[in-house]
Design an enzyme around this catalytic site. Sequence first.
Site, PDB file in Angstrom:
ATOM      1  N   GLU A 247      48.278  16.515   6.932  1.00  0.00           N
ATOM      2  CA  GLU A 247      48.003  15.646   8.079  1.00  0.00           C
ATOM      3  C   GLU A 247      46.517  15.684   8.440  1.00  0.00           C
ATOM      4  O   GLU A 247      45.930  14.665   8.791  1.00  0.00           O
ATOM      5  CB  GLU A 247      48.853  16.048   9.291  1.00  0.00           C
ATOM      6  CG  GLU A 247      50.365  16.004   9.066  1.00  0.00           C
ATOM      7  CD  GLU A 247      50.873  14.668   8.548  1.00  0.00           C
ATOM      8  OE1 GLU A 247      50.215  13.630   8.792  1.00  0.00           O
ATOM      9  OE2 GLU A 247      51.932  14.662   7.891  1.00  0.00           O
TER      10      GLU A 247
ATOM     11  N   GLY B   5      66.682  15.315  24.706  1.00  0.00           N
ATOM     12  CA  GLY B   5      66.656  14.993  26.123  1.00  0.00           C
ATOM     13  C   GLY B   5      66.717  13.506  26.422  1.00  0.00           C
ATOM     14  O   GLY B   5      66.252  13.080  27.478  1.00  0.00           O
ATOM     15  N   LYS B   6      67.301  12.711  25.525  1.00  0.00           N
ATOM     16  CA  LYS B   6      67.403  11.280  25.785  1.00  0.00           C
ATOM     17  C   LYS B   6      68.330  11.017  26.966  1.00  0.00           C
ATOM     18  O   LYS B   6      67.984  10.284  27.897  1.00  0.00           O
ATOM     19  CB  LYS B   6      67.912  10.540  24.537  1.00  0.00           C
ATOM     20  CG  LYS B   6      66.983  10.676  23.349  1.00  0.00           C
ATOM     21  CD  LYS B   6      67.500   9.917  22.150  1.00  0.00           C
ATOM     22  CE  LYS B   6      68.784  10.476  21.578  1.00  0.00           C
ATOM     23  NZ  LYS B   6      68.645  11.815  21.013  1.00  0.00           N
ATOM     24  N   THR B   7      69.497  11.638  26.922  1.00  0.00           N
ATOM     25  CA  THR B   7      70.455  11.476  28.009  1.00  0.00           C
ATOM     26  C   THR B   7      69.854  11.984  29.313  1.00  0.00           C
ATOM     27  O   THR B   7      69.948  11.343  30.361  1.00  0.00           O
ATOM     28  CB  THR B   7      71.744  12.252  27.677  1.00  0.00           C
ATOM     29  OG1 THR B   7      72.172  11.881  26.378  1.00  0.00           O
ATOM     30  CG2 THR B   7      72.828  11.944  28.684  1.00  0.00           C
TER      31      THR B   7
HETATM   32  P1  ADP Z   1      70.077  13.903  23.630  1.00  0.00           P
HETATM   33  O1  ADP Z   1      70.751  12.931  24.534  1.00  0.00           O
HETATM   34  O2  ADP Z   1      68.713  13.482  23.218  1.00  0.00           O
HETATM   35  O3  ADP Z   1      70.896  14.321  22.461  1.00  0.00           O
HETATM   36  P2  ADP Z   1      70.333  15.575  25.886  1.00  0.00           P
HETATM   37  O4  ADP Z   1      69.619  14.785  26.911  1.00  0.00           O
HETATM   38  O5  ADP Z   1      71.792  15.517  25.931  1.00  0.00           O
HETATM   39  O6  ADP Z   1      69.819  15.232  24.450  1.00  0.00           O
HETATM   40  O7  ADP Z   1      69.821  17.056  26.010  1.00  0.00           O
HETATM   41  C1  ADP Z   1      70.681  18.141  25.951  1.00  0.00           C
HETATM   42  C2  ADP Z   1      70.194  19.212  26.866  1.00  0.00           C
HETATM   43  O8  ADP Z   1      69.011  19.787  26.370  1.00  0.00           O
HETATM   44  C3  ADP Z   1      69.855  18.700  28.236  1.00  0.00           C
HETATM   45  O9  ADP Z   1      70.960  18.728  29.069  1.00  0.00           O
HETATM   46  C4  ADP Z   1      68.799  19.652  28.700  1.00  0.00           C
HETATM   47  O10 ADP Z   1      69.374  20.750  29.331  1.00  0.00           O
HETATM   48  C5  ADP Z   1      68.152  20.115  27.427  1.00  0.00           C
HETATM   49  N1  ADP Z   1      66.882  19.424  27.248  1.00  0.00           N
HETATM   50  C6  ADP Z   1      66.579  18.568  26.271  1.00  0.00           C
HETATM   51  N2  ADP Z   1      65.306  18.133  26.392  1.00  0.00           N
HETATM   52  C7  ADP Z   1      64.814  18.712  27.485  1.00  0.00           C
HETATM   53  C8  ADP Z   1      63.555  18.661  28.154  1.00  0.00           C
HETATM   54  N3  ADP Z   1      62.533  17.901  27.706  1.00  0.00           N
HETATM   55  N4  ADP Z   1      63.400  19.383  29.270  1.00  0.00           N
HETATM   56  C9  ADP Z   1      64.392  20.152  29.737  1.00  0.00           C
HETATM   57  N5  ADP Z   1      65.599  20.240  29.160  1.00  0.00           N
HETATM   58  C10 ADP Z   1      65.816  19.547  28.051  1.00  0.00           C
HETATM   59 ZN    ZN Z   2      51.157  11.757   4.753  1.00  0.00          ZN
HETATM   60 MG    MG Z   3      72.735  12.476  24.386  1.00  0.00          MG
END
Ligand code: ADP
Ligand code: ZN
Ligand code: MG
Length: 661
Positions: A448, A230-232
Amino acid sequence: MSNPNPRPNPRSVPPRRSLRTLLPYLLLFAVIGVVIWLAFFTGNAKTQALLQTELAAYLQTNAGVIDTITIVTTETTTKITGILKDGSKFTALVDRTFYENILQPTLFAADGTALVDFKMVIVNAYQRTFWNTIGPSLLYLVLFVVAMIFLYSRMAGAVSSSNTKAMEFNRSRARLETKVKKTFDDVAGADAEKQEMMEIVDYLRNPKKYTKFGAKLPKGVLLVGPPGTGKTLLAKAVAGEANVPFYSISGSDFVEMFVGVGAGRVRDMFQQAKKTAPCLIFIDELDAVGRQRGAGLGGGNDEREQTLNQLLIEMDGFSDNSGIIVLAATNRDDVLDPALLRAGRFDRKITVSLPDRAGRTAIFGVHARGKIIDESIDFDAISRRTVGFSGADIESVLNDAAILAIRDNADKIMLRHIDEAIDRRIAGPARTSRQLNEHERKVIAYHEAGHAVVGLNHPFSDKVQKITIIPRGQTGGHVLMTPEEDRFLMTKNQLIARIVGYLGGRTSEEVFFDDVSTGAQNDIEVATRIARLMVTEFGMSDLGPIQYERDTGSVFLGRDYTSSQKNFSQQVALEIDKEVRKIIEQAHDKAREIIEKHKDDVILIAETLLDRETITAEQIDRLLKDRKLDEPKQAVIGEVVLTEKPKVEPTPTPVPEDDKK
Ligand code: ADP
Ligand code: ZN
Ligand code: MG
């Protein structure tokens, strides 16, 4: 070093291809040219070429059989061609005086009437001369030029067209979204990350507030985490929350075409962004441009370096409060160029980790919105089975489940659809993290817990902040420990406490499983390094306060190529090793002592970890006091708050009985 995006070089392939496709055209032009040339310059085989002296006699003897003669006069010569009635031809080239003095009086009367009874064609000498002599060559030349232009345009096709494309797209390829719909509500579970982002949102909403107080915010924030976490999404949500324009570009877009284009794109993107500040620039896959320059032998990638340099220049170039925040995402921050991470650039790092159980439940909730799902489904129970799933995995599980339900003609998504989708996801190739088996999870939990219990019970230890068994990169889990307060110096006791803490994981494995795993590799490495430093640099061993080693990383060769400088003999080397071993062994004994004494705590923490995956400092306190954690696990899903339900056996979906006769 392998090229990160192997793709054919656009400059070398197309010319070869168009040369091949052009070959037929070239041949055609050549043939046409030759035919024209032949037609103009040579007659056919039956043509009889006559000398000037023979011509008059020939005309007299053949007068009766001549059908037509054509007389083409130029300034100095006259060409006579004739066709006989039997189709054969003759030709003669005579000089002009011969024609005027001898031939013309024979053929024409003084008033211009013909004296012979065959057809005579007099051709406008001057015009025809031009076409006769230069015409064919000219035509051929024209065809040739056309062919060359054609050929050139084809050959240069790829080059020139991408050149123009380059010009178009020098105007950065950043996608601009002015109205971002995503908000923090769409990002489930990542509470700590959202908390950190809140500050940036606040700044973007009102940069003036910060300018007024002279407060500075980081210009660049780096989001680090595995794919699909969910970085993007988080970056978008920041723009959405702050309601500012969102420029997004992927690192691989920069490195796409020609030298200089990437750098140009960076420049244009920042220029564009400045006009719409406050705004958010998001650079995805930063590692595609931001890899360490000059890394690897055999030189780096010039283009990437130029792009990276431009990025650094731009980031240095805008002032602290220009209202532009650059967010970047990567899953490999270890390969990034250190220059990128320096102050004033990407100096804030936010780790986005895989969601824990409560996080996964919440993400299931977010993506369940707008889908018709059987109400009896317990997402908490499902997230228990989806350890290591990223947000993206969960999203696609629910999508697959919806598709399965449609295929099933069900009127809502049932548990079996979700189960099936999870199975597919686990089996499928696209899993972002490997699936641990139950025993591995257990070993990690006890490992852990071992670190944590040592940390909790060693008087000089740092404070245990968080324990997690969510895998990250190569490690199965980790314990976050921080000093109670900021400190400047570390004492011998504190260093030893660290070593004991690092060995706590391995020791716990020994105590509870009578076997050890490779999971402790990093712990052992760090513990050994600390012990060695204590002996050789800090003078904290029985060898006394003598510095035996000094780190002399050379700027030019890079740290990897130089070893530390040794100021001692073989004899002393042996003693150093002995001292290091002594420190490690004593620490190991200490760890064992603590773990044996607090066995119950280790078990309690480990079992709680297996259930919850992450435990925070406050939760640990409560857990150790009450010997259980019975606060409801809850995850907020939009408006609905899901709390853990009393355990009920999931009712098998009823099979419609009506159809049975
Ligand atoms: P990254 O950029 O980290 O590879 P993305 O932001 O593209 O990941 O995430 C891909 C999809 O996964 C998002 O469009 C969303 O639908 C889902 N997703 C990822 N993390 C979350 C979250 N914390 N809450 C809701 N949806 C999420
Ligand atoms: Zn350790
Ligand atoms: Mg991404």
